[in-house]
Design a protein around this motif. Structure first.
Motif, PDB file in Angstrom:
ATOM      1  N   LEU A   3      -3.331 -49.782  41.283  1.00  0.00           N
ATOM      2  CA  LEU A   3      -3.015 -49.723  42.708  1.00  0.00           C
ATOM      3  C   LEU A   3      -4.205 -50.147  43.539  1.00  0.00           C
ATOM      4  O   LEU A   3      -4.074 -50.908  44.500  1.00  0.00           O
ATOM      5  N   TYR A   4      -5.380 -49.682  43.183  1.00  0.00           N
ATOM      6  CA  TYR A   4      -6.577 -50.020  43.951  1.00  0.00           C
ATOM      7  C   TYR A   4      -6.832 -51.520  43.938  1.00  0.00           C
ATOM      8  O   TYR A   4      -7.202 -52.108  44.944  1.00  0.00           O
ATOM      9  N   SER A   5      -6.615 -52.162  42.780  1.00  0.00           N
ATOM     10  CA  SER A   5      -6.847 -53.602  42.698  1.00  0.00           C
ATOM     11  C   SER A   5      -5.908 -54.356  43.619  1.00  0.00           C
ATOM     12  O   SER A   5      -6.283 -55.365  44.207  1.00  0.00           O
ATOM     13  N   PHE A   6      -4.669 -53.871  43.749  1.00  0.00           N
ATOM     14  CA  PHE A   6      -3.739 -54.519  44.662  1.00  0.00           C
ATOM     15  C   PHE A   6      -4.169 -54.342  46.110  1.00  0.00           C
ATOM     16  O   PHE A   6      -4.061 -55.246  46.927  1.00  0.00           O
ATOM     17  N   LEU A   7      -4.689 -53.167  46.444  1.00  0.00           N
ATOM     18  CA  LEU A   7      -5.125 -52.919  47.807  1.00  0.00           C
ATOM     19  C   LEU A   7      -6.309 -53.783  48.175  1.00  0.00           C
ATOM     20  O   LEU A   7      -6.457 -54.195  49.322  1.00  0.00           O
ATOM     21  N   LEU A   8      -7.154 -54.077  47.198  1.00  0.00           N
ATOM     22  CA  LEU A   8      -8.284 -54.960  47.472  1.00  0.00           C
ATOM     23  C   LEU A   8      -7.808 -56.333  47.904  1.00  0.00           C
ATOM     24  O   LEU A   8      -8.459 -57.017  48.688  1.00  0.00           O
ATOM     25  N   LEU A   9      -6.659 -56.738  47.406  1.00  0.00           N
ATOM     26  CA  LEU A   9      -6.132 -58.059  47.729  1.00  0.00           C
ATOM     27  C   LEU A   9      -5.475 -58.104  49.102  1.00  0.00           C
ATOM     28  O   LEU A   9      -5.270 -59.175  49.660  1.00  0.00           O
ATOM     29  N   LEU A  10      -5.142 -56.953  49.638  1.00  0.00           N
ATOM     30  CA  LEU A  10      -4.403 -56.923  50.891  1.00  0.00           C
ATOM     31  C   LEU A  10      -5.147 -57.612  52.020  1.00  0.00           C
ATOM     32  O   LEU A  10      -4.556 -58.270  52.863  1.00  0.00           O
ATOM     33  N   GLY A  11      -6.465 -57.449  52.056  1.00  0.00           N
ATOM     34  CA  GLY A  11      -7.233 -58.065  53.122  1.00  0.00           C
ATOM     35  C   GLY A  11      -7.213 -59.569  53.066  1.00  0.00           C
ATOM     36  O   GLY A  11      -7.431 -60.258  54.058  1.00  0.00           O
ATOM     37  N   VAL A  12      -6.904 -60.114  51.890  1.00  0.00           N
ATOM     38  CA  VAL A  12      -6.872 -61.563  51.724  1.00  0.00           C
ATOM     39  C   VAL A  12      -5.477 -62.107  51.950  1.00  0.00           C
ATOM     40  O   VAL A  12      -5.279 -63.149  52.542  1.00  0.00           O
ATOM     41  N   SER A  13      -4.492 -61.382  51.475  1.00  0.00           N
ATOM     42  CA  SER A  13      -3.130 -61.907  51.519  1.00  0.00           C
ATOM     43  C   SER A  13      -2.144 -60.832  51.918  1.00  0.00           C
ATOM     44  O   SER A  13      -1.273 -60.463  51.156  1.00  0.00           O
ATOM     45  N   LEU A  14      -2.306 -60.314  53.104  1.00  0.00           N
ATOM     46  CA  LEU A  14      -1.387 -59.281  53.573  1.00  0.00           C
ATOM     47  C   LEU A  14       0.008 -59.852  53.732  1.00  0.00           C
ATOM     48  O   LEU A  14       0.195 -60.963  54.212  1.00  0.00           O
ATOM     49  N   ALA A  15       0.990 -59.075  53.327  1.00  0.00           N
ATOM     50  CA  ALA A  15       2.389 -59.488  53.414  1.00  0.00           C
ATOM     51  C   ALA A  15       2.568 -60.859  52.801  1.00  0.00           C
ATOM     52  O   ALA A  15       3.256 -61.703  53.319  1.00  0.00           O
ATOM     53  N   GLY A  16       1.930 -61.100  51.685  1.00  0.00           N
ATOM     54  CA  GLY A  16       1.987 -62.417  51.069  1.00  0.00           C
ATOM     55  C   GLY A  16       3.001 -62.451  49.953  1.00  0.00           C
ATOM     56  O   GLY A  16       3.297 -61.460  49.343  1.00  0.00           O
ATOM     57  N   TRP A 186       2.082 -45.199  47.364  1.00  0.00           N
ATOM     58  CA  TRP A 186       0.846 -45.775  47.911  1.00  0.00           C
ATOM     59  C   TRP A 186      -0.314 -44.777  47.921  1.00  0.00           C
ATOM     60  O   TRP A 186      -1.448 -45.149  48.220  1.00  0.00           O
ATOM     61  N   GLN A 187      -0.007 -43.522  47.632  1.00  0.00           N
ATOM     62  CA  GLN A 187      -1.025 -42.472  47.523  1.00  0.00           C
ATOM     63  C   GLN A 187      -1.912 -42.402  48.782  1.00  0.00           C
ATOM     64  O   GLN A 187      -1.401 -42.328  49.879  1.00  0.00           O
ATOM     65  N   GLN A 188      -3.241 -42.458  48.616  1.00  0.00           N
ATOM     66  CA  GLN A 188      -4.131 -42.273  49.767  1.00  0.00           C
ATOM     67  C   GLN A 188      -4.083 -43.433  50.759  1.00  0.00           C
ATOM     68  O   GLN A 188      -4.630 -43.332  51.853  1.00  0.00           O
ATOM     69  N   TYR A 189      -3.402 -44.514  50.390  1.00  0.00           N
ATOM     70  CA  TYR A 189      -3.333 -45.657  51.292  1.00  0.00           C
ATOM     71  C   TYR A 189      -2.171 -45.544  52.274  1.00  0.00           C
ATOM     72  O   TYR A 189      -1.991 -46.411  53.117  1.00  0.00           O
ATOM     73  N   PHE A 190      -1.388 -44.483  52.146  1.00  0.00           N
ATOM     74  CA  PHE A 190      -0.289 -44.256  53.089  1.00  0.00           C
ATOM     75  C   PHE A 190      -0.562 -42.983  53.877  1.00  0.00           C
ATOM     76  O   PHE A 190      -0.746 -41.914  53.309  1.00  0.00           O
ATOM     77  N   ASN A 191      -0.566 -43.121  55.196  1.00  0.00           N
ATOM     78  CA  ASN A 191      -0.799 -41.995  56.089  1.00  0.00           C
ATOM     79  C   ASN A 191       0.536 -41.620  56.737  1.00  0.00           C
ATOM     80  O   ASN A 191       1.061 -42.356  57.572  1.00  0.00           O
TER      81      ASN A 191
END
Length: 257
Positions: A3-16, A186-191
């Motif tokens: 999950l963390y590796s996917f979140l790292l990619l979000l800044g590069v390709s959000l909603a991609g 999404w665990q800690q990535y969802f508020n």
């Protein structure tokens, strides 16, 4: 952790991801959403947005990457459009005078998608008519209910690499997911306080280029498209995430006066 590796990619390709911006949807009726805005840099569509006052557009904070778009004079908002690649008579192209990200959207040089919201102050007021109009915001903070049917529209990319935006406005219907399910995946990535999410059925979704577009539920804008599973917008495991507009009402009202 996967999950963390996917979140790292979000800044590069959000909603991609997939082959079109709006997945499983259809072309919207022309000018049926007069509040929709195409946010453009160098005349190219990058994100969706929503006109909330004659001089303000609401969108996602990550839509403006300072490392890429440092010259805000290049940022424009196109209103009243159906086909963004045609010079339609009813279109209004207005430069952005100032962009205002939520102060918590970036902390210690790291993006916090729990506060992925931004206001764009327009250089000139939009001329309101049947093609261009403001969308009323929710009146108060309200808890969203699961399984409520909503819709989202946008000019998201048509190609897997996100090179080309859709010419015409597309729309799709979605259902809200229980916050507990979003949190579980999404665990800690969802508020749960600042975010909502939609059901991942593998058939209907927003995709790259649709970030910043409003999620409309019962004629009321409830969310702003923020992020999805990187590389596969129709992933059935991870719900698509939006920032909850009603939570940010005090900040919006204070900012625009």
């Amino acid at each position: 952790m996967v999950l963390y590796s996917f979140l790292l990619l979000l800044g590069v390709s959000l909603a991609g991801g997939m082959e079109s911006g709006i997945i499983g949807g259809k072309e919207a009726k022309r000018h049926s959403r007069p509040y929709m805005a195409s946010i453009q840099t160098d005349k190219s569509h990058t994100c969706g947005g929503m006109l909330i006052r004659e001089d303000y557009v609401l969108t996602a904070a990550h839509c403006l990457n300072n490392n890429v778009y440092s010259d805000q004079n290049l940022i424009e908002v196109v209103l009243g459009a159906h086909n963004i690649n045609k010079m339609e008579n009813n279109q209004q192209r207005i430069p952005v005078m100032k962009y205002i990200k939520h102060p918590k959207s970036e902390r210690n040089n790291k993006k916090d998608y729990s506060f992925d919201i931004m206001l764009l102050k327009l250089k000139d007021k939009a001329k309101l008519n049947k093609f261009v109009n403001v969308m009323r915001l929710p009146k108060k903070i309200k808890k969203t209910r699961p399984n409520v049917k909503c819709s989202i529209a946008g000019w998201g990319s048509k190609s897997p690499k996100g090179v080309q935006a859709s010419d015409v406005l597309q729309e799709v219907k979605l259902k809200l997911q229980e916050n507990s399910k979003c949190k579980e995946m999404w665990q800690q990535y969802f508020n749960s306080e600042t975010m909502i999410c939609s059901v991942s059925d593998g058939k209907h979704a927003f995709c790259k280029g649709d970030s910043g577009s409003p999620l409309i539920c019962n004629t009321i804008p409830q969310g702003i498209a923020s992020y999805t599973f990187d590389g596969n917008c129709t992933n059935t495991k991870y719900p698509q995430v939006y920032v909850k507009i009603s939570y940010f009402l005090p900040w919006i009202k204070k900012t625009i006066g």
